[in-house]
Design a protein around this motif. Structure first.
Motif, PDB file in Angstrom:
ATOM      1  N   LYS A  86      -6.695  36.477 -34.749  1.00 32.87           N
ATOM      2  CA  LYS A  86      -7.181  34.853 -34.285  1.00 32.87           C
ATOM      3  C   LYS A  86      -7.420  34.051 -35.403  1.00 32.87           C
ATOM      4  CE  LYS A  86      -9.065  36.155 -29.737  1.00 32.87           C
ATOM      5  NZ  LYS A  86     -10.197  36.355 -29.069  1.00 32.87           N
ATOM      6  N   TRP A  87      -8.087  34.624 -36.600  1.00 34.85           N
ATOM      7  CA  TRP A  87      -8.564  33.704 -37.544  1.00 34.85           C
ATOM      8  C   TRP A  87      -7.206  33.422 -38.604  1.00 34.85           C
ATOM      9  CZ3 TRP A  87     -12.625  31.112 -38.445  1.00 34.85           C
ATOM     10  CH2 TRP A  87     -13.951  31.498 -37.958  1.00 34.85           C
ATOM     11  N   ILE A  88      -6.202  34.191 -38.434  1.00 39.18           N
ATOM     12  CA  ILE A  88      -4.874  33.802 -39.088  1.00 39.18           C
ATOM     13  C   ILE A  88      -4.236  32.826 -38.638  1.00 39.18           C
ATOM     14  CG2 ILE A  88      -2.520  34.682 -39.905  1.00 39.18           C
ATOM     15  CD1 ILE A  88      -4.037  37.269 -40.453  1.00 39.18           C
ATOM     16  N   ILE A  89      -4.140  32.926 -37.073  1.00 39.71           N
ATOM     17  CA  ILE A  89      -3.472  31.853 -36.211  1.00 39.71           C
ATOM     18  C   ILE A  89      -4.220  30.440 -36.401  1.00 39.71           C
ATOM     19  CG2 ILE A  89      -2.790  31.354 -34.065  1.00 39.71           C
ATOM     20  CD1 ILE A  89      -2.047  34.315 -33.489  1.00 39.71           C
ATOM     21  N   SER A  90      -5.380  30.556 -36.158  1.00 38.53           N
ATOM     22  CA  SER A  90      -6.024  29.548 -36.612  1.00 38.53           C
ATOM     23  C   SER A  90      -5.995  28.679 -37.715  1.00 38.53           C
ATOM     24  CB  SER A  90      -7.713  29.852 -36.106  1.00 38.53           C
ATOM     25  OG  SER A  90      -7.916  30.033 -34.915  1.00 38.53           O
ATOM     26  N   SER A  91      -6.074  29.429 -38.711  1.00 40.60           N
ATOM     27  CA  SER A  91      -5.758  29.034 -40.130  1.00 40.60           C
ATOM     28  C   SER A  91      -4.397  28.367 -40.360  1.00 40.60           C
ATOM     29  CB  SER A  91      -5.972  29.870 -41.164  1.00 40.60           C
ATOM     30  OG  SER A  91      -7.379  30.520 -41.108  1.00 40.60           O
ATOM     31  N   ILE A  92      -3.424  29.076 -39.529  1.00 41.21           N
ATOM     32  CA  ILE A  92      -2.095  28.321 -39.558  1.00 41.21           C
ATOM     33  C   ILE A  92      -2.108  27.184 -38.855  1.00 41.21           C
ATOM     34  CG2 ILE A  92       0.512  28.646 -38.807  1.00 41.21           C
ATOM     35  CD1 ILE A  92       0.006  31.803 -39.434  1.00 41.21           C
ATOM     36  N   ILE A  93      -2.721  27.024 -37.655  1.00 40.11           N
ATOM     37  CA  ILE A  93      -2.527  25.858 -36.852  1.00 40.11           C
ATOM     38  C   ILE A  93      -3.241  24.547 -37.599  1.00 40.11           C
ATOM     39  CG2 ILE A  93      -3.607  24.642 -34.826  1.00 40.11           C
ATOM     40  CD1 ILE A  93      -2.967  27.303 -33.434  1.00 40.11           C
ATOM     41  N   VAL A  94      -4.283  24.961 -38.260  1.00 39.81           N
ATOM     42  CA  VAL A  94      -5.246  23.907 -39.056  1.00 39.81           C
ATOM     43  C   VAL A  94      -4.105  23.460 -40.378  1.00 39.81           C
ATOM     44  CG1 VAL A  94      -7.020  23.607 -40.757  1.00 39.81           C
ATOM     45  CG2 VAL A  94      -7.490  24.776 -38.521  1.00 39.81           C
ATOM     46  N   VAL A  95      -3.445  24.291 -40.952  1.00 40.45           N
ATOM     47  CA  VAL A  95      -2.889  23.867 -42.089  1.00 40.45           C
ATOM     48  C   VAL A  95      -1.727  23.033 -41.454  1.00 40.45           C
ATOM     49  CG1 VAL A  95      -1.301  24.834 -43.848  1.00 40.45           C
ATOM     50  CG2 VAL A  95      -3.225  25.843 -43.467  1.00 40.45           C
ATOM     51  N   LEU A  96      -1.040  23.499 -40.448  1.00 40.60           N
ATOM     52  CA  LEU A  96       0.206  22.691 -40.063  1.00 40.60           C
ATOM     53  C   LEU A  96      -0.368  21.384 -39.614  1.00 40.60           C
ATOM     54  CD1 LEU A  96       2.171  25.414 -37.867  1.00 40.60           C
ATOM     55  CD2 LEU A  96       2.631  24.259 -39.952  1.00 40.60           C
ATOM     56  N   VAL A  97      -1.473  21.261 -38.585  1.00 39.73           N
ATOM     57  CA  VAL A  97      -2.024  19.813 -38.307  1.00 39.73           C
ATOM     58  C   VAL A  97      -2.263  19.037 -39.415  1.00 39.73           C
ATOM     59  CG1 VAL A  97      -4.341  18.799 -37.088  1.00 39.73           C
ATOM     60  CG2 VAL A  97      -3.060  20.717 -36.175  1.00 39.73           C
ATOM     61  N   VAL A  98      -2.987  19.648 -40.588  1.00 41.24           N
ATOM     62  CA  VAL A  98      -3.189  18.684 -41.841  1.00 41.24           C
ATOM     63  C   VAL A  98      -1.836  18.146 -42.460  1.00 41.24           C
ATOM     64  CG1 VAL A  98      -4.125  18.990 -44.243  1.00 41.24           C
ATOM     65  CG2 VAL A  98      -5.547  19.755 -42.363  1.00 41.24           C
ATOM     66  N   ALA A  99      -0.888  19.236 -42.587  1.00 38.87           N
ATOM     67  CA  ALA A  99       0.486  18.723 -43.033  1.00 38.87           C
ATOM     68  C   ALA A  99       0.993  17.608 -42.207  1.00 38.87           C
ATOM     69  CB  ALA A  99       1.432  20.061 -43.088  1.00 38.87           C
ATOM     70  N   ILE A 100       1.028  17.769 -40.817  1.00 39.30           N
ATOM     71  CA  ILE A 100       1.526  16.739 -40.090  1.00 39.30           C
ATOM     72  C   ILE A 100       0.795  15.432 -40.259  1.00 39.30           C
ATOM     73  CG2 ILE A 100       1.739  15.727 -37.593  1.00 39.30           C
ATOM     74  CD1 ILE A 100       2.369  18.856 -37.001  1.00 39.30           C
ATOM     75  N   LEU A 102      -0.763  14.463 -42.886  1.00 43.67           N
ATOM     76  CA  LEU A 102      -0.310  14.024 -44.381  1.00 43.67           C
ATOM     77  C   LEU A 102       1.026  13.389 -44.175  1.00 43.67           C
ATOM     78  CD1 LEU A 102      -1.666  16.813 -46.816  1.00 43.67           C
ATOM     79  CD2 LEU A 102      -2.536  14.367 -46.597  1.00 43.67           C
ATOM     80  N   ILE A 103       1.875  14.056 -43.602  1.00 41.68           N
ATOM     81  CA  ILE A 103       3.316  13.416 -43.454  1.00 41.68           C
ATOM     82  C   ILE A 103       3.177  11.953 -42.763  1.00 41.68           C
ATOM     83  CG2 ILE A 103       5.528  13.755 -42.426  1.00 41.68           C
ATOM     84  CD1 ILE A 103       5.235  16.705 -43.192  1.00 41.68           C
ATOM     85  N   LEU A 104       2.568  12.105 -41.923  1.00 40.13           N
ATOM     86  CA  LEU A 104       2.317  10.843 -40.947  1.00 40.13           C
ATOM     87  C   LEU A 104       1.682   9.780 -41.657  1.00 40.13           C
ATOM     88  CD1 LEU A 104       1.417  11.914 -37.459  1.00 40.13           C
ATOM     89  CD2 LEU A 104       3.566  11.036 -38.012  1.00 40.13           C
ATOM     90  N   TYR A 105       0.729   9.994 -42.442  1.00 33.41           N
ATOM     91  CA  TYR A 105      -0.134   9.065 -43.386  1.00 33.41           C
ATOM     92  C   TYR A 105       0.785   8.430 -44.341  1.00 33.41           C
ATOM     93  CZ  TYR A 105      -3.282   7.373 -46.721  1.00 33.41           C
ATOM     94  OH  TYR A 105      -3.996   6.461 -47.753  1.00 33.41           O
ATOM     95  N   PHE A 106       1.564   9.390 -44.802  1.00 29.65           N
ATOM     96  CA  PHE A 106       2.247   8.586 -45.951  1.00 29.65           C
ATOM     97  C   PHE A 106       3.758   8.300 -45.612  1.00 29.65           C
ATOM     98  CE2 PHE A 106       0.551  12.310 -48.856  1.00 29.65           C
ATOM     99  CZ  PHE A 106      -0.118  11.333 -49.839  1.00 29.65           C
ATOM    100  N   LYS A 107       4.130   8.506 -44.352  1.00 28.62           N
ATOM    101  CA  LYS A 107       5.128   7.826 -43.744  1.00 28.62           C
ATOM    102  C   LYS A 107       4.720   6.417 -43.191  1.00 28.62           C
ATOM    103  CE  LYS A 107       8.970  10.472 -43.791  1.00 28.62           C
ATOM    104  NZ  LYS A 107      10.162  10.156 -44.272  1.00 28.62           N
ATOM    105  N   LEU A 108       3.692   6.350 -42.657  1.00 25.03           N
ATOM    106  CA  LEU A 108       3.209   5.212 -42.211  1.00 25.03           C
ATOM    107  C   LEU A 108       2.549   4.142 -43.140  1.00 25.03           C
ATOM    108  CD1 LEU A 108       1.900   6.432 -38.652  1.00 25.03           C
ATOM    109  CD2 LEU A 108       3.990   5.458 -38.923  1.00 25.03           C
ATOM    110  N   SER A 109       2.317   4.746 -44.155  1.00 20.89           N
ATOM    111  CA  SER A 109       1.543   3.788 -45.105  1.00 20.89           C
ATOM    112  C   SER A 109       2.881   3.118 -46.046  1.00 20.89           C
ATOM    113  CB  SER A 109       0.772   4.754 -46.118  1.00 20.89           C
ATOM    114  OG  SER A 109       1.495   5.457 -46.684  1.00 20.89           O
ATOM    115  N   LYS A 110       3.771   3.577 -46.027  1.00 18.11           N
ATOM    116  CA  LYS A 110       4.853   2.697 -47.048  1.00 18.11           C
ATOM    117  C   LYS A 110       5.286   1.431 -45.995  1.00 18.11           C
ATOM    118  CE  LYS A 110       6.308   6.445 -49.804  1.00 18.11           C
ATOM    119  NZ  LYS A 110       7.097   7.102 -50.133  1.00 18.11           N
TER     120      LYS A 110
END
Length: 110
Positions: A86-100, A102-110
């Motif tokens: 559960k902790w591993i899956i929760s960590s992966i989900i948090v990392v993916l949400v943060v990555a998404i 960041l990607i949205l922030y950099f894409k929309l900020s330009k």
């Protein structure tokens, strides 16, 4: 034997009948003692059987107790793995949400 003693002369007859009564009394005493001992032996045998079956039950209970201990260890390990997963899956989900994010922030900020 009783009939033979009754057919003898009176002076010998009294002595033999007294001995005969004594022998019959001894025989009855021995028979009652034999019955008492036989019942005591059967009670002892029944007691021994119960003790043996009790020991067999105790041994089977030790086996059941060992199996319960093994089952408890297995369930504890499964619970730990489940919690870790559960902790591993929760960590992966948090990392993916943060990555998404960041990607949205950099894409929309330009």
């Amino acid at each position: 034997m009783d009939l033979e003693a009754r057919s003898l002369q009176p002076n010998v007859k009294a002595v033999l009948l007294a001995k005969l009564r004594e022998y019959k009394s001894d025989l009855n005493n021995l028979k009652s003692e034999h019955k008492r001992l036989a019942s005591a032996n059967s009670n002892q045998a029944a007691r021994d059987d119960l003790l043996e079956s009790g020991m067999a039950d105790a041994m089977s209970l030790h086996g059941v107790d060992d199996n319960i201990s093994k089952s408890k260890k297995i369930l504890t390990n499964m619970s730990r793995r489940m919690s870790r997963n559960k902790w591993i899956i929760s960590s992966i989900i948090v990392v993916l949400v943060v990555a998404i994010a960041l990607i949205l922030y950099f894409k929309l900020s330009k």
